[in-house]
Design a protein around this motif. Structure first.
Motif, short mmCIF file in Angstrom:
data_model
loop_
_atom_site.label_atom_id
_atom_site.label_comp_id
_atom_site.label_asym_id
_atom_site.label_seq_id
_atom_site.Cartn_x
_atom_site.Cartn_y
_atom_site.Cartn_z
N UNK A 1 0.31 1.22 -3.64
CA UNK A 1 0.05 0.88 -2.23
C UNK A 1 1.26 1.21 -1.37
N UNK A 2 2.45 1.03 -1.95
CA UNK A 2 3.70 1.25 -1.20
C UNK A 2 4.54 2.26 -1.96
N UNK B 1 -0.74 3.44 1.13
CA UNK B 1 -0.94 2.85 2.45
C UNK B 1 0.35 2.88 3.25
N UNK B 2 1.46 2.66 2.58
CA UNK B 2 2.72 2.43 3.30
C UNK B 2 3.83 3.23 2.66
#
Lengths: 287, 287, 287, 287, 287, 287
Positions: C107-108, C192-193
């Motif tokens: 996600x990161x 996402x990030x």
């Protein structure tokens, strides 16, 4: 600590101006020590007397400031009477500083950096700069008794203004009042250089001063403010424990030292560009 | 102008790296003159041979560059064979510069500033910096014959690469080919300081070098490029008349001089913070 | 430390990508520890194998990296075979990272900040970002065998590339080669990030991660690189003594902690604006 | 839409260069409409053919691009064959653009702004600028067959390169292949002005172009990309519903219009300072 | 709307301070609605009474402000008597705000951003910040009757100051006069957080608050100012037609929403860095 | 030079406001000449009378200012009575400027740039901007006799204020006193455009005005200040020799001209974005 008894001694090479007693110790005390170790004369002008502080009184802070000045090797220290917590950039306040500038005639003035959490610090950056400018005018703005709000009258001999400036040591035989008498013949003067101590501002410094040999002595000067930093009951929630002061201030000095490749450093901003004589003498490794 | 005959002589204190012959003359020629006048040894590495220029040929520019180097008091000047108008920051090009850095071992490297109208100038800023970094690695990236595109092979002895580096003076008995043989034992080296000549960039300089005593000599060095600056028929529409060169370059030198309180100056940017010994010796008046 | 034996276990919540083994330990090791302590799965992708380092070999650094990963609680760590000291932002390199992103699906992603003293660090910022972008394209750019220089061929099964990626633990039964086989069906994926670890850059961070409870463990992970940080004869002039590592890294962590009102912190930059649910929950005291 | 049948008609006043078909419609379509309404000739060069898009094929996008060009009143539109998702700033790619610049000889070139979420957009800003520079060199960098990696060979007549440039309309009798033949005599050319369309970047624009009368027509041109914006099953999760496109793009146009005191605007950045003839004609109210 | 009848009720979680009635509605009305919907108590302090406005009177604006406050779900709203069009950052004005801060004791204070077209807005940013600072001093600067210009006297009980603060609802039984009596025992107080509503400034926000569910209600609150926004004869040339208000304000809300990936947003700047607990919870997609 | 005898003649297209007589000559004199040559009416408002200058008296500077105004083709020039060296941004001072703005109703106001070495220059930037704002309010802040410090009384008819404003030519039959009588009916007015003359600030200008044809006449206007620039005994150490003035000012004009591709230029900053009608008419070559 004697202000004007010997005319030569009052001339300072470097004058640090700050809002509160103990500001200078935190932001440029190591630099003042380094300058003194080079044989330069240094001075401190505190603009307020610290009456708004949670701990201590103006009187106790005056004693502590004198002790700190002694530890910093500073030859002259005075406090003006600007209101603690409400320092304003007014003509009246500028003129109070002009008197000191014309008395001490420093080549370098150190001011706090203009972006700061404490409004007094931000105010001193502008106030101090404009005082330096004003101090160089042969015909400074006249006091205008008929327009009090725009140009507040300067009352150099009123008794209420007199106690505003106190000698840092009770035994000091002379203070600004005496200096004020000689002011009439004090010619205009501007410092050559104005630099901004930026330790509290998260801003890229123009340069660092290596304070490695002086960091313990700087710490001792800061600890002279026992009313502020010694563990006590009053204000315990607001103040960091004494043991943390050392850890914090050394960490910041290390951070700025690392920027310049030295152990401990104090950061400064200058507004001017630099001027270099010899590229091979420019310090701080690039790569 | 003799590259390696006397080992000591090839060690330069200051090396200016630029894309095109005559770049150095325009952006830091006065600084090189000043450094030479202080007894420092200076050198110039031009990365291309100027074959894309509207006027002149690579050969005529080589002769002119040698004359300009003489006028600048520069002890070593060579040109690499990067394509004029298409300088790229590749590993191959970096390694070409590494050879020169390990040969000359300069304390200071001058590069063009990274924001520039000419893409070659911008490329040299990154290419030169990375070459300085690479030059300090004991185990530089190995050539990888099986992955030609990612890490192009360096062929230190192929004849096609050899003419790429030419001595600036025809009589020079040694060139980089000989230097290259000694390269095997050349230990890793990194310059202490990298500064960026920013004359062409409208950017605030970190510092100025006062070139007042050298401005006429710098102009003479620039005028040595007769193929570029003498009035001619070819490209007349693109080139400024010879008389304007002096007027333009002196005006810019004056502009940067005024920033630092001197008559004529050349601007530089450094990425590091400064380090100051003594506040009373910091130049450039504040107010 | 087992890469793909259990499909679920290879999915990482947070993936830190860096150029060199021990970069992550220095810039975001505390953050990885904090994330692991919250039950998140973390991973590290080192792009090079450290063969250009003055001290140690790629092999010794691989062992040390595995130990450090264990100390950081990291579940997956691999090293690609990009050349140490010459990391380039090429399509071939981006595709190598895409394979890892599609395998781990974090996600990161943590990347180094793009302005850095070490060219490899700067390169990874751009290379990693573009890999994240590319990883989300359903129809990624095809390899073009007829134009080798512009779009270098990706050779997923060549033996020379295979050893480039090594399992961090010798017992790891699977490595990227096996992962590569499953790659065909790996659907596109974008994190996402993306955040940038900015410890080495003197830049204002967007936010701080409080690593106070993890600073000793972070230090232990860094010290796992005995070939780099233990006192030795080789390279003694270049390397800081072991005892200084602790003092330096703690001082920087303290500096960034102070910015956010915590004891020790690691700084990050994000390019996006923030999004706040509740003003009364926004941390960091203003005044 | 006919490229070179009438030599005069191919000369464009304004050329917009972008990575992907439909980029221009989103960032400067209103400006192109405004320029056309003033009687200026406009052109679009798309660098890729959109083959990496989730929706649609290169072929369908070519048809849509031709329709959009018609709606924008654009007289010339072509697409190069750079890889979608992997646009690189290489000499080979620059030379492809140089051919178009020397053919169309535009006074103004519009490029995407250099900071962008999509790596292709960022790449085009640098690639396009350097192509404009290169296009002005009388002696452009020669192709170097012996150093393929540094200066990739340009093969103007190889069949594989030929299909790279396709006419946007199948019936177009001429394409860049024919133009290429005339290239030998095409003299060097540089656009006078390069501006950067900054709609996607959250950056302060240098100036706004008022597109109020053209916003509906711009929207129609964007909607010509039915494969991208019409509601479909494929990629539904990634794409905004068709009805949102209008609402989003109008809101952004309104935001930039408000900055300049007009209803709808498109933002641009220029790197140069402005030049003003008459202060009373400078638009945009201050207060 | 009842100020001090129930001690607990006067404590606000969030206090928005602005120069003019209707400023808050435009810059952070949606945020106040969102906070109220989370069960937080909100308050508004308008520093002037709007007497300089072209349309409406101070009285009509007071009624409208009360209605708007009701629509925003704000529990406390008062207006001070600073001169509309001439808000100054004086100690006297700071002390007026200190009284409100010590009364309401908000965790968060919203101020206008410091760069603004309207001088009053710029003044409030500095004035409000310094009031927040001053409010935390146990020993606030004393009023100095003998130096009126530097430290203007604060007259807490003069009748002329009393009407300056009006209850927003006519039925409110208590106002600041009563609050003032309790002030003696009001201990020092500083808000934890100060944020700056930056909608009017073309500046990059630190964060966005998603106001999507509240945008219609925010619009209704703004429209409560019928004297300002309803179509009328007076000032018709200066004021935008009522129908445009909605279109403008929604477009700006959409612009800021797009920055953060939500539909409608309000932008804020904070001066501090952020502090992140968990990287996987950081909002706003990067790519 | 006649202020109000012919109503039409007092309306100025461009009004330059500065602190000291001779500021305008140095920073925007060429621009005023250019505007006059286009048939526009120009005006100068000096805020002080120069009484703090080392050389000359207020009287001699008034005569010189009148001569300079004649040489600049300026139709109206007056000086207010703000204290030289202590210009403050007070409401009283703003109202003094409002009177002039409502009298002359200029479309464009030129102010000094806000970052300046001289505090008066910095003050005028803020003071002048706020006066422009205030001038547009139908209901300007009323004078408050009971709160002298916050809102100092404006005494429009006191004799001490009267001599403060002097006609620049002794024969001028009207001055601001007469203008003041007509002030009651002077409707509110705001200039359309405010620009900042930035010659003294090392800041990137928004635009340049080409003053090439006017540079000799501008120099003549500056030299009209014989008390300042003619070689004399007094203050010889501080003042640059007369011959240097030309060399300095021409070099700076050349520097700014080069930025815009013209010979001599004056730099200005505007805070607004630009608005462009036609991209092909945007001046200043990019490449």
């Amino acid at each position: 600590m004697n202000a004007v008894s010997q005319p030569d001694s009052v001339v300072a090479d470097v004058l640090a101006i700050a809002a509160h007693r103990d500001d200078v110790e935190q932001t440029c005390g190591g630099t003042l020590l380094r300058m003194a170790s080079r044989g330069l004369s240094t001075a401190i002008l505190d603009l307020t007397q610290g009456e708004a502080g949670t701990r201590g009184s103006a009187e106790s802070r005056a004693r502590e400031a004198a002790e700190a000045a002694h530890l910093l090797g500073v030859g002259w220290r005075q406090a003006l009477d600007l209101p603690d917590g409400a320092v304003e950039n007014t003509l009246e306040n500028r003129l109070k500083i002009v008197r000191v500038l014309r008395l001490l005639r420093p080549r370098v003035v150190i001011l706090p950096y203009g972006r700061a959490r404490h409004p007094d610090h931000a105010a001193v950056a502008a106030l101090g700069y404009q005082a330096c400018f004003l101090s160089g005018l042969a015909k400074a703005p006249a006091v205008r008794p008929t327009t009090p709000s725009a140009a507040p009258a300067v009352r150099p001999t009123t008794p209420s203004a007199a106690p505003a400036v106190r000698p840092t040591a009770p035994s000091a035989p002379t203070d600004l009042d005496e200096a004020r008498e000689a002011e009439a013949e004090a010619p205009p003067f501007r410092p050559f250089k104005i630099v901004y101590a930026s330790l509290y501002a998260n801003v890229r410094p123009s340069f660092i001063v290596d304070i490695t040999p002086f960091i313990e002595q700087r710490h001792a000067a800061l600890m002279a403010y026992r009313s502020q930093y010694a563990d006590q009951s009053a204000g315990g929630g607001l103040f960091v424990p004494e043991e943390e002061i050392r850890e914090r201030t050394f960490a910041e000095a290390r951070h700025y030292g690392l920027l310049a490749g030295v152990r401990y450093g104090e950061p400064f901003v200058q507004k001017e560009v630099g001027l270099v004589d010899d590229l091979t003498l420019v310090p701080v490794q690039s790569i």
